[in-house]
Design an enzyme around this catalytic site. Structure first.
Site, PDB file in Angstrom:
ATOM      1  N   GLU A  65     -65.307  57.131  14.534  1.00 45.69           N
ATOM      2  CA  GLU A  65     -64.091  55.757  14.476  1.00 45.69           C
ATOM      3  C   GLU A  65     -63.280  55.563  13.561  1.00 45.69           C
ATOM      4  OE1 GLU A  65     -66.360  51.904  13.947  1.00 45.69           O
ATOM      5  OE2 GLU A  65     -64.633  50.703  13.231  1.00 45.69           O
ATOM      6  N   GLU A  75     -75.053  54.315  10.820  1.00 44.40           N
ATOM      7  CA  GLU A  75     -74.307  55.332   9.826  1.00 44.40           C
ATOM      8  C   GLU A  75     -74.775  55.405   9.334  1.00 44.40           C
ATOM      9  OE1 GLU A  75     -71.982  51.721   8.495  1.00 44.40           O
ATOM     10  OE2 GLU A  75     -72.518  50.428  11.113  1.00 44.40           O
ATOM     11  N   ASP A 115     -73.775  45.556  15.551  1.00 44.80           N
ATOM     12  CA  ASP A 115     -74.468  44.634  14.511  1.00 44.80           C
ATOM     13  C   ASP A 115     -73.011  44.420  14.741  1.00 44.80           C
ATOM     14  OD1 ASP A 115     -72.864  46.943  13.569  1.00 44.80           O
ATOM     15  OD2 ASP A 115     -74.167  46.943  11.135  1.00 44.80           O
ATOM     16  N   SER A 116     -71.655  44.751  14.936  1.00 44.03           N
ATOM     17  CA  SER A 116     -69.847  43.768  15.038  1.00 44.03           C
ATOM     18  C   SER A 116     -70.713  42.931  15.050  1.00 44.03           C
ATOM     19  CB  SER A 116     -69.059  44.656  15.648  1.00 44.03           C
ATOM     20  OG  SER A 116     -70.627  45.054  17.481  1.00 44.03           O
ATOM     21  N   ASP A 153     -78.582  48.945  17.610  1.00 44.77           N
ATOM     22  CA  ASP A 153     -76.837  49.206  16.813  1.00 44.77           C
ATOM     23  C   ASP A 153     -78.129  48.783  14.954  1.00 44.77           C
ATOM     24  OD1 ASP A 153     -74.914  50.544  15.085  1.00 44.77           O
ATOM     25  OD2 ASP A 153     -74.168  48.835  15.717  1.00 44.77           O
ATOM     26  N   LYS A 210     -78.211  53.884  17.246  1.00 45.39           N
ATOM     27  CA  LYS A 210     -77.675  53.817  16.532  1.00 45.39           C
ATOM     28  C   LYS A 210     -77.596  54.200  15.120  1.00 45.39           C
ATOM     29  CE  LYS A 210     -73.521  52.428  16.420  1.00 45.39           C
ATOM     30  NZ  LYS A 210     -72.551  52.607  15.453  1.00 45.39           N
TER      31      LYS A 210
END
Ligand code: KIV
Length: 284
Positions: free
Chosen positions: A186, A119, A48-49, A87, A117
């Site tokens: 990260e 978070e 999602d960057s 993501d 993925k």
């Protein structure tokens, strides 16, 4: 198109057992995906960057599931053989286990992902468990988690203090026990990554700026090639300055169109004389 064998979960675990580091990059579009597959990259993360690198937002929070699915589909078309990770965007899994399973299911069904993925640590372990029970491979993400950047106080290293490092280690264990087959660390200090990797039993530990001792490395593609104009983080190595190459090309284009040195004869199409004469007569 690529002749590679498809990278699967067994391929990744084989690399781990052989002690060969896994290669992972972000990617958001078809032509780049094609090149990454050709280069032999094992895994692609459609992160999602993309909200920042492709859409110009200041954070990843405005990215929607529809944005993610569209970019992930394009990447899959370009890279049929890589292990493709979708993501989960902000608020596509935080509200409930059910929302998490539904969002993960969309990635698999609509974008042909191999895994998703998300978070978060122990507080997201039930989401990981639900997704894995639904038959979807899941990756956890700890340390600097950009969707919580406000709560974390900015883009900074996580786990520098012993207590915070212990919390990251506990989170990693909780995600592994919930069924995550991999965890991305990260901006976690190297020795903390080493401890987590040593203690992982059936879980692949990946590093983004978290040192060499994980089972593999992830980088943000735009940082590797000077393609993100705002900044290049310390953890990124610039492998080539494509941004500079492109900028120079664009300046040359502006200059050549302006001074009429572009286009040249080979850059346009012509009509045969007899067709042109007939056209003129049609106009008279
Ligand atoms: O969105 C993304 O690219 C990520 C990386 C920062 C790990 O989650």
């Amino acid at each position: 198109m690529s002749e590679r064998k498809k990278v699967t979960l067994p391929t990744l675990f084989k690399k781990v057992s052989e002690g060969t580091p896994i290669t992972w990059l972000t990617c958001y579009d078809y032509p780049t995906a094609y090149l990454q597959d050709q280069a032999g990259i094992d895994m692609i993360l459609v992160g999602d960057s993309l909200g920042m690198t492709m859409l110009g937002y200041d954070s990843t929070l405005p990215v929607t599931m529809a944005d993610m699915i569209r970019h992930t589909q394009a990447v899959r078309r370009g890279a049929p053989n890589v292990f493709l990770v979708g993501d989960m965007p902000y608020m596509s899994y935080q509200p409930s286990v059910e929302s998490a399973i539904r969002s993960a299911g969309r990635f698999m069904a609509e974008a042909a992902c191999d895994a998703i993925k998300l978070e978060g640590g122990v507080e997201m372990a039930d989401r990981i468990e639900g997704i894995v029970k639904a038959g979807i491979p899941a990756i956890g993400h700890l340390g600097l988690t950009p969707q919580s950047v406000s709560a974390l106080g900015g883009f900074r290293v996580q786990g520098k203090g012993a207590l915070q490092a212990k919390k990251i280690m506990d989170d990693a264990k909780a995600l592994e026990q919930a069924g995550a087959f991999a965890i991305l660390l990260e901006m976690v200090p190297d020795r903390v990554t080493q401890l987590i990797t040593e203690r992982a039993e059936n879980c692949i530990i990946m590093s983004l700026g978290s040192g060499p001792d994980a089972h593999g490395q992830l980088l943000i593609y735009h940082d590797m090639f000077g393609l993100y104009p705002k900044f290049t983080p310390k953890m990124a190595k610039v492998f080539g300055n494509a941004g500079e190459v492109i900028l120079n090309g664009l300046k040359a284009y502006v200059s050549e169109v302006t001074d009429r040195s572009f286009p040249q004869r080979e850059n346009w199409f012509t009509i045969k004389d007899e067709e042109y004469q007939e056209l003129r007569s049609l106009l008279d």
